[in-house]
Design a protein around this motif. Sequence first.
Motif, short mmCIF file in Angstrom:
data_model
loop_
_atom_site.label_atom_id
_atom_site.label_comp_id
_atom_site.label_asym_id
_atom_site.label_seq_id
_atom_site.Cartn_x
_atom_site.Cartn_y
_atom_site.Cartn_z
N LEU A 221 18.13 -31.68 -0.31
CA LEU A 221 17.60 -31.39 1.00
C LEU A 221 16.65 -32.42 1.43
O LEU A 221 16.90 -32.98 2.50
N PRO A 222 15.53 -32.55 0.71
CA PRO A 222 14.77 -33.59 1.22
C PRO A 222 15.12 -34.89 1.13
O PRO A 222 14.93 -35.85 1.86
N MET A 223 16.08 -35.31 0.13
CA MET A 223 16.70 -36.46 0.21
C MET A 223 17.74 -36.84 1.37
O MET A 223 17.53 -38.10 1.88
N TYR A 224 18.46 -35.72 1.78
CA TYR A 224 19.19 -35.97 2.85
C TYR A 224 18.27 -36.27 4.14
O TYR A 224 18.88 -36.81 5.07
N ILE A 225 17.12 -35.62 4.23
CA ILE A 225 16.30 -35.85 5.44
C ILE A 225 15.76 -37.25 5.30
O ILE A 225 15.79 -37.97 6.46
N SER A 226 15.63 -37.62 4.18
CA SER A 226 15.03 -39.25 4.11
C SER A 226 16.18 -40.03 4.33
O SER A 226 16.18 -41.25 5.20
N CYS A 227 17.39 -39.33 4.06
CA CYS A 227 18.77 -40.49 4.58
C CYS A 227 18.94 -40.60 5.97
O CYS A 227 19.33 -41.34 6.66
N TRP A 228 18.52 -39.37 6.75
CA TRP A 228 18.65 -39.19 8.19
C TRP A 228 17.71 -40.28 8.80
O TRP A 228 18.02 -40.90 9.66
N VAL A 229 16.61 -40.36 8.30
CA VAL A 229 15.57 -41.14 8.73
C VAL A 229 15.77 -42.76 8.66
O VAL A 229 15.75 -43.48 9.31
#
Length: 476
Positions: A221-229
């Motif tokens: 989940l936090p990795m996907y957020i970083s990917c979105w950024v």
Amino acid sequence: MKTIPPAARAYIGCALLAAGACVLPALRPGAPWGTIALLAALYALCELPARCPLLGRALGGSVPLGTGSFFPVLLAAALLLPPAAAALAAVPGSLLARVEEPPAAPRRAWRAAATALAVWAAAHAAGALGGPAALGNGRDAPDLPYALLPAGAAALALCLVLTVLDGGIRATVEGLPPRTAWRGLLGRALAPHLVHGLAGLMMGVLWRSGHGPVAGLFVLLPMYISCWVFAQYHRERAAHQATIRALVQAVDLKDRYTRGHSERVGHASVLIARELGMPEDRLDVVRFAGILHDVGKLGVPTRVLRKDGPLTPEERRVIELHPEYGHEIVRGIGFLDEARDAILHHHERMDGSGYPYGLSGERIPEFARMVAVADAFDAMTSNRSYSRARPVPVAVAELERCAGTHFDPRMVDALVRALDRHGWRPAVTADETAVPPGGNVPRAREASVPSPPRPSTPPSSSAPSPSSSAPSGERA
């Protein structure tokens, strides 16, 4: 890459054979197929949204771009599985990953081979340091902080292998020398890979815990957020490129005699900067400065820009205002802040005889000195309504003659070295009806061309001072 050079085909073929040899042992009986399937499906599921238009629209066009966004899954596989099995888990997702440019099939095959080889090396590095045992199992607690060592070794191995392979494909596809092909790749990739290594370790520890594989999914989940950024950054970069294209098209429409000139000056400026060892993350600023150096022509009357005959002193004074116009045009565009000085000062000369402020020597910004050389070179080697293109060796000789007085000798030397290495193949400008004899011009030192009589003024693309006659390259 519309067509693949033979050297690159051979390189990709060797990588595919090596990846096949690494994956083959996993196909034997006794492989941990449950874990392989789960990790392979998870990695493929992470890569799939980038290829799905519906999901892309649902996320506002911001979806993760590329394999690197989900390396924690691959590093967790390297810690949890034997090398061959870990490499196999990387293949389906790599084949599903988004491809930006054609040809898609060779690019996907190359990505799958490179990723499988890198994960195989990462699993070997982790296994050599006891990575699987350090993760713990069920009620057995993980061996922390020792587990950081195999996780770091896996991330480092993954980074090194991908760097070596990526540099090799750049060298074979683009014909770059090895030093240039690998320059900066490791430095840019190392820190992100180490961060992904920590996330992969966390995912592996939770996967082996009593809560099972489901607990490991929370790491994503936090990795996907970083990917979105990261995807947002790419959207912003695309917007920057669109802004540049719009400004260049406006200049080209107004001054049809120099169509394509801006892009060529940007390309030559990057050649100079790269030859001087400028970091890759600075090259975009140089390219923007070169491409937009003449954006101030939007403020010059069209009748002056398109005049075929000699310019009057008053018309020259009007054209000499275009650097200041350009500086004002880009003033409010934040990402062009560093390029503004080059736009304003690219007609300054080392001896102080340039304009608009008569700066000299090191007082002229470095980017402006690069653009000045690139601008003059392209002006001399392009056909215009009022002058014919000069051969590259003649233009180079003229730049060298004016080095120290009008141009920075260091920038001239860098351009000459870059031309010797890469040659120069500019596109035909809008007013050209014929290509010079022999097609594209030769490399800077390929042909022995007798030097013409030296003109009374240097061949700069700048408009001369009122006391000098117009150069043969370009008026402004």
